[in-house]
Design a protein around this motif. Sequence first.
Motif, mmCIF file in Angstrom:
data_model
loop_
_atom_site.group_PDB
_atom_site.id
_atom_site.type_symbol
_atom_site.label_atom_id
_atom_site.label_comp_id
_atom_site.label_asym_id
_atom_site.label_seq_id
_atom_site.Cartn_x
_atom_site.Cartn_y
_atom_site.Cartn_z
ATOM 1 N N GLY A 1 0.822 -1.199 0.000
ATOM 2 C CA GLY A 1 0.000 0.000 0.000
ATOM 3 C C GLY A 1 0.857 1.250 0.000
ATOM 4 O O GLY A 1 2.056 1.210 0.269
ATOM 5 N N LEU A 2 0.220 2.362 -0.306
ATOM 6 C CA LEU A 2 0.874 3.660 -0.274
ATOM 7 C C LEU A 2 0.098 4.568 0.677
ATOM 8 O O LEU A 2 -1.137 4.533 0.696
ATOM 9 C CB LEU A 2 0.920 4.275 -1.674
ATOM 10 N N PRO A 3 0.785 5.374 1.467
ATOM 11 C CA PRO A 3 0.113 6.142 2.526
ATOM 12 C C PRO A 3 -0.876 7.179 2.026
ATOM 13 O O PRO A 3 -1.735 7.624 2.773
ATOM 14 C CB PRO A 3 1.282 6.810 3.266
ATOM 15 N N PHE A 4 -0.781 7.573 0.742
ATOM 16 C CA PHE A 4 -1.669 8.620 0.233
ATOM 17 C C PHE A 4 -2.812 8.063 -0.612
ATOM 18 O O PHE A 4 -3.480 8.804 -1.320
ATOM 19 C CB PHE A 4 -0.873 9.660 -0.563
ATOM 20 N N PHE A 5 -3.035 6.721 -0.554
ATOM 21 C CA PHE A 5 -4.173 6.113 -1.225
ATOM 22 C C PHE A 5 -4.935 5.237 -0.230
ATOM 23 O O PHE A 5 -4.353 4.751 0.752
ATOM 24 C CB PHE A 5 -3.717 5.261 -2.410
ATOM 25 N N PRO A 6 -6.233 5.015 -0.456
ATOM 26 C CA PRO A 6 -7.002 4.145 0.440
ATOM 27 C C PRO A 6 -6.351 2.790 0.624
ATOM 28 O O PRO A 6 -5.715 2.245 -0.301
ATOM 29 C CB PRO A 6 -8.354 4.027 -0.284
ATOM 30 N N GLY A 7 -6.507 2.212 1.810
ATOM 31 C CA GLY A 7 -5.803 0.996 2.173
ATOM 32 C C GLY A 7 -6.115 -0.210 1.315
ATOM 33 O O GLY A 7 -5.287 -1.134 1.204
ATOM 34 N N PHE A 8 -7.288 -0.258 0.684
ATOM 35 C CA PHE A 8 -7.633 -1.420 -0.125
ATOM 36 C C PHE A 8 -6.996 -1.365 -1.515
ATOM 37 O O PHE A 8 -7.088 -2.335 -2.275
ATOM 38 C CB PHE A 8 -9.151 -1.563 -0.252
ATOM 39 N N LEU A 9 -6.364 -0.233 -1.862
ATOM 40 C CA LEU A 9 -5.665 -0.126 -3.138
ATOM 41 C C LEU A 9 -4.203 -0.493 -2.933
ATOM 42 O O LEU A 9 -3.475 0.193 -2.226
ATOM 43 C CB LEU A 9 -5.789 1.300 -3.696
ATOM 44 N N LYS A 10 -3.788 -1.577 -3.545
ATOM 45 C CA LYS A 10 -2.431 -2.081 -3.384
ATOM 46 C C LYS A 10 -1.682 -2.026 -4.711
ATOM 47 O O LYS A 10 -2.233 -2.354 -5.759
ATOM 48 C CB LYS A 10 -2.451 -3.536 -2.897
ATOM 49 N N VAL A 11 -0.439 -1.610 -4.643
ATOM 50 C CA VAL A 11 0.418 -1.587 -5.825
ATOM 51 C C VAL A 11 1.094 -2.939 -5.972
ATOM 52 O O VAL A 11 1.639 -3.482 -5.005
ATOM 53 C CB VAL A 11 1.490 -0.486 -5.717
ATOM 54 N N ASP A 12 1.029 -3.504 -7.162
ATOM 55 C CA ASP A 12 1.879 -4.636 -7.500
ATOM 56 C C ASP A 12 2.364 -4.424 -8.930
ATOM 57 O O ASP A 12 1.881 -3.544 -9.638
ATOM 58 C CB ASP A 12 1.140 -5.976 -7.343
ATOM 59 N N PHE A 13 3.333 -5.217 -9.328
ATOM 60 C CA PHE A 13 3.930 -5.017 -10.643
ATOM 61 C C PHE A 13 3.569 -6.138 -11.613
ATOM 62 O O PHE A 13 4.309 -6.439 -12.542
ATOM 63 C CB PHE A 13 5.453 -4.897 -10.499
ATOM 64 N N SER A 14 2.387 -6.726 -11.407
ATOM 65 C CA SER A 14 1.991 -7.844 -12.255
ATOM 66 C C SER A 14 1.632 -7.412 -13.673
ATOM 67 O O SER A 14 1.556 -8.256 -14.575
ATOM 68 C CB SER A 14 0.810 -8.594 -11.626
ATOM 69 N N ASP A 15 1.407 -6.112 -13.898
ATOM 70 C CA ASP A 15 1.165 -5.635 -15.258
ATOM 71 C C ASP A 15 2.461 -5.519 -16.055
ATOM 72 O O ASP A 15 2.417 -5.398 -17.285
ATOM 73 C CB ASP A 15 0.477 -4.266 -15.235
ATOM 74 N N LEU A 16 3.598 -5.563 -15.368
ATOM 75 C CA LEU A 16 4.882 -5.401 -16.049
ATOM 76 C C LEU A 16 5.157 -6.531 -17.044
ATOM 77 O O LEU A 16 5.475 -6.255 -18.212
ATOM 78 C CB LEU A 16 6.000 -5.286 -15.013
ATOM 79 N N PRO A 17 5.048 -7.818 -16.660
ATOM 80 C CA PRO A 17 5.258 -8.877 -17.655
ATOM 81 C C PRO A 17 4.255 -8.814 -18.808
ATOM 82 O O PRO A 17 4.596 -9.123 -19.956
ATOM 83 C CB PRO A 17 5.079 -10.166 -16.838
ATOM 84 N N ALA A 18 3.016 -8.411 -18.509
ATOM 85 C CA ALA A 18 2.000 -8.314 -19.565
ATOM 86 C C ALA A 18 2.364 -7.223 -20.567
ATOM 87 O O ALA A 18 2.211 -7.403 -21.784
ATOM 88 C CB ALA A 18 0.633 -8.049 -18.954
#
Length: 204
Positions: free
Chosen positions: A39-56
């Motif tokens: 998570g990032l402190p300036f976004f709602p807690g249910f929004l999580k960053v991951d990098f799974s779009d990178l291989p796509a």
Amino acid sequence: MEKVEKATPVTRSRLTTSQLTKISALAVMAYVLMFLEFGLPFFPGFLKVDFSDLPALIGAFAMGPVAGILIQLVKNLIHFITKSWSGGVGELANFIVGVFYVVPAALIYHYKKDQKHALLGMLVGTVCMTVLGSSANYFVLIPMYSQFMPLEAIIEMGAVINPRIVDVKTLVLYGIAPFNFFKGLMIAGMTLVLYKRISPLLKK
């Protein structure tokens, strides 16, 4: 990103065994990256960053937009089978938003394979993911999520970070839209760094 003439995009032609193998490997890699979320402190807690779009995105640049769609599809199917908690809603959201990002970027890059069109493609993909992803969340995905989590609880999680979030519309405007834009730019930056190193393996 240099112009590469050897690229064989996955278009209407039949997929080769080599292409299917590469798509499968990238999908598994994307699936693994889904677990490395934060998570990032300036976004709602249910929004999580991951990098799974990178291989796509890398696969779509190397083999065409259809490859990117298949990587997103397989990644989310595996996640649905092994770890879904939302009855597939989370995976559907991830797939839809990911396709909105990868397809425009790949179409523009395959029009002319140079760094200018790669940058333009990723910028357009980021905007599409932000705008179309926000519309999908407002009209379809958040109402579906509310079957598993009370809508009031979702909005409250956003309000903790931003008091201007008071309903679904403001949640999308002040939470989901900027999150998708920020994530798109992060994936774009990593793609610029990694693509030239990885793409020769995907073009063999």
